[in-house]
Design an enzyme around this catalytic site. Sequence first.
Site, mmCIF file in Angstrom:
data_model
loop_
_atom_site.group_PDB
_atom_site.id
_atom_site.type_symbol
_atom_site.label_atom_id
_atom_site.label_comp_id
_atom_site.label_asym_id
_atom_site.label_seq_id
_atom_site.Cartn_x
_atom_site.Cartn_y
_atom_site.Cartn_z
ATOM 1 N N PRO A 272 0.802 -1.227 0.000
ATOM 2 C CA PRO A 272 0.000 0.000 0.000
ATOM 3 C C PRO A 272 0.834 1.276 0.000
ATOM 4 O O PRO A 272 0.803 2.060 0.935
ATOM 5 C CB PRO A 272 -0.805 -0.121 1.286
ATOM 6 C CG PRO A 272 0.058 -0.934 2.190
ATOM 7 C CD PRO A 272 0.853 -1.852 1.308
ATOM 8 N N CYS A 273 1.583 1.468 -1.075
ATOM 9 C CA CYS A 273 2.466 2.628 -1.129
ATOM 10 C C CYS A 273 1.668 3.917 -1.286
ATOM 11 O O CYS A 273 2.193 5.002 -1.066
ATOM 12 C CB CYS A 273 3.470 2.477 -2.266
ATOM 13 S SG CYS A 273 2.727 1.995 -3.806
#
Length: 157
Positions: free
Chosen positions: A127-128
């Site tokens: 989940p950048c």
Amino acid sequence: MGKGIYCLAFNTSYGWLTLYATNKGIKEIKFGKWGDKNSDKAKSSILYELKEDILCYLEGKKGGRKSFEYTLDAKFSDFQLKLFKALKKNVSYGETISYKELADKIKSSPRACGQALGSNPLPIIIPCHRVIQKNGELGGFGGGIKWKQALINLEKS
DNA sequence: GGCACACACGAAC
DNA sequence: GTTCGTGTGTGCC
């Protein structure tokens, strides 16, 4: 067997996604619609599972998927591994963190985090999009800022 | 190996 | 607005 690379492109309400996998795990997620000339024609069930999970996640509603547990077959540097681990541990669904805060967790620098996140082969699974600038602006995103904004929005609601 | 440069940043001025 | 420090990755020699 074939080339051992599987590929699946599909459309979502935010745009096209293309998934890649080997028989060992998920390899890459790309934004946009890409050809599958280099992939095996044989179907990879894991990709269809992932596709459903992503669509479910993008719904963002109650019951929507909030995390992904897949075997991965992407190559990470030691630094990326450390970074992504820290990200997963410290930032959960609906939260955000700044590049600097994330850097502090692993005793590195914000610039380095940006560099590593930018070359993340598995956006969404990793989940950048939850990593933003300290001044509240979004920073960058491989698939385009609109994706980052959309992902943050759907997690917030 | 070394070195230069690119970066999805942040802080300071 | 600008400039500078910064850690890691990549490519070139």
